[in-house]
Design an enzyme around this catalytic site. Sequence first.
Site, PDB file in Angstrom:
ATOM      1  N   SER A 237       0.854  -1.186   0.000  1.00  0.00           N
ATOM      2  CA  SER A 237       0.000   0.000   0.000  1.00  0.00           C
ATOM      3  C   SER A 237       0.889   1.235   0.000  1.00  0.00           C
ATOM      4  CB  SER A 237      -0.902   0.003   1.238  1.00  0.00           C
ATOM      5  OG  SER A 237      -0.111   0.282   2.381  1.00  0.00           O
ATOM      6  N   LYS A 238       0.257   2.386  -0.026  1.00  0.00           N
ATOM      7  CA  LYS A 238       0.982   3.667  -0.091  1.00  0.00           C
ATOM      8  C   LYS A 238       2.001   3.812   1.036  1.00  0.00           C
ATOM      9  CE  LYS A 238      -1.307   6.362  -3.228  1.00  0.00           C
ATOM     10  NZ  LYS A 238      -2.759   6.170  -3.198  1.00  0.00           N
ATOM     11  N   ARG A 239       1.622   3.274   2.160  1.00  0.00           N
ATOM     12  CA  ARG A 239       2.465   3.322   3.350  1.00  0.00           C
ATOM     13  C   ARG A 239       3.869   2.763   3.082  1.00  0.00           C
ATOM     14  NH1 ARG A 239       2.347  -0.854   6.942  1.00  0.00           N
ATOM     15  NH2 ARG A 239       0.787  -2.043   5.805  1.00  0.00           N
ATOM     16  N   GLY A 241       5.803   3.457   0.784  1.00  0.00           N
ATOM     17  CA  GLY A 241       6.646   4.366   0.013  1.00  0.00           C
ATOM     18  C   GLY A 241       6.418   4.176  -1.473  1.00  0.00           C
TER      19      GLY A 241
END
Length: 466
Positions: A237-239, A241
């Site tokens: 996910s975006k988390r 990076g």
Amino acid sequence: MTIRTRFAPSPTGYLHIGGARTALYSWLYARRHQGQFILRIEDTDLERSSPESVAAILEGMAFLNLDYDEGPFYQTQRFDRYRAVLQELVAQGHAYYCTCTKEDLEERRAAQIARKEKPRYDRRCRESHHPASGHAVIRFKNPLQGEVVVQDAVKGPVVFQNEELDDLIIARSDGTPTYNFTVVVDDMDMRITHVIRGDDHLNNTPRQINMLRALDATPPSYAHIPMILGEDGARLSKRHGAVSVMQYRDDGILPEALMNYLVRLGWAHGDQEIFSRAEMVSLFDIKDVHSAAAALNPKKLLWLNQHYIKTLPLAHIAERLKPFLEDRGAQIARGPELIDVVDAQRERAKTLVEMADLSLFFYQDDIVIKDPKSQATLATASKPALHALSEALRTLPDWTKEAIHTSIEATSAAHGLTFGKLAQPVRIAMTGTGISPPIDVTCQLLGRERCLDRLTKALAFEDPTP
Ligand code: GLU
């Protein structure tokens, strides 16, 4: 038989790392077998698709240099063809119009759940022979008995029972085809021999095989590759990076490194880590793709990137470095040749961003000394020694790194200083920081004029901190 593979992204966002790896594996497989690689944009979901996303996918493919032999084909340009195949399936009794309303379906679904049955379409319209009408959808008549065995190149044989498969909606009431159906028509029309895609599509495969058979087409071979996990083993996910190919580019990752990284995310050849493009093409086999999910490894990506920064031709790195410097306001024409700077910097930069940041001082008229430690070093440096060095450099017959080195050596000795005690303030004067290639190389590349100018400014430098 000519091998034909395809990459079939839905343009609903950027090209992310998972998609790029799917594209790479499909591309490699085609290239390995002197086959053809086709790009197909699955843009029938008009609400979620966007031209920006198509552009991002094409840009990502170009960055990785994944060239295609046919396409891009756009599904939105093929609606007439889908309509014709839908009619053919209905005419041959492989599909039917279903007039069940949403409310009917929901009611029956609730009843199924209450009876503890698996909720699914109960095939009520299957033999009703409804004519086409404004509110009817078209469903595929899935076989009622038997099984579908997907001989998956990565997962091995996967068996699905036909009785578990619904009669899938293949056209909505407005006549537009659904995803599973367009894939089938396209894979058939485009004569795809090997479908390589993410394993989130595995459950679609038996349905697609049944439809292909109904259309008298030979189903392609399938390879479903496991998804990529984050470093922590969690779903990406975006988390985590950077996950978009363009983000990696903007972070200063070379396409060669990203490609090498991607090929190793889920595939191995012994314990080899570095693969040139040609090696990948000659060694890659879909059968060797791991069936377990691979996890991102940002450290390895940086390691690979540094490897390619150190080993690719200087001109190649210079060309890629240029936009990063320009973005930072560098005046390239007024500084040293880029390839010389790359040569001087490539041992100490892991990314093009780092290299650009470390090299900007070569291409600026004025540098700023920001960090207090450097400011203090310069303010307390021996002014007589700096002055003497400036004079020595002004009259140096040859502006070579050897001659510059000798000057610094002689000047520091004459002033009772170690080489470093003079070299470090000079470095700060030249670059604004305490980090640079060897000081002689740095001065030589900077050129005599800028070097003397910076020394003059250094002589007048006062520590701004009280
Ligand atoms: N369009 C699908 C996706 O982006 C891929 C379909 C396929 O490869 O069959 O997930």
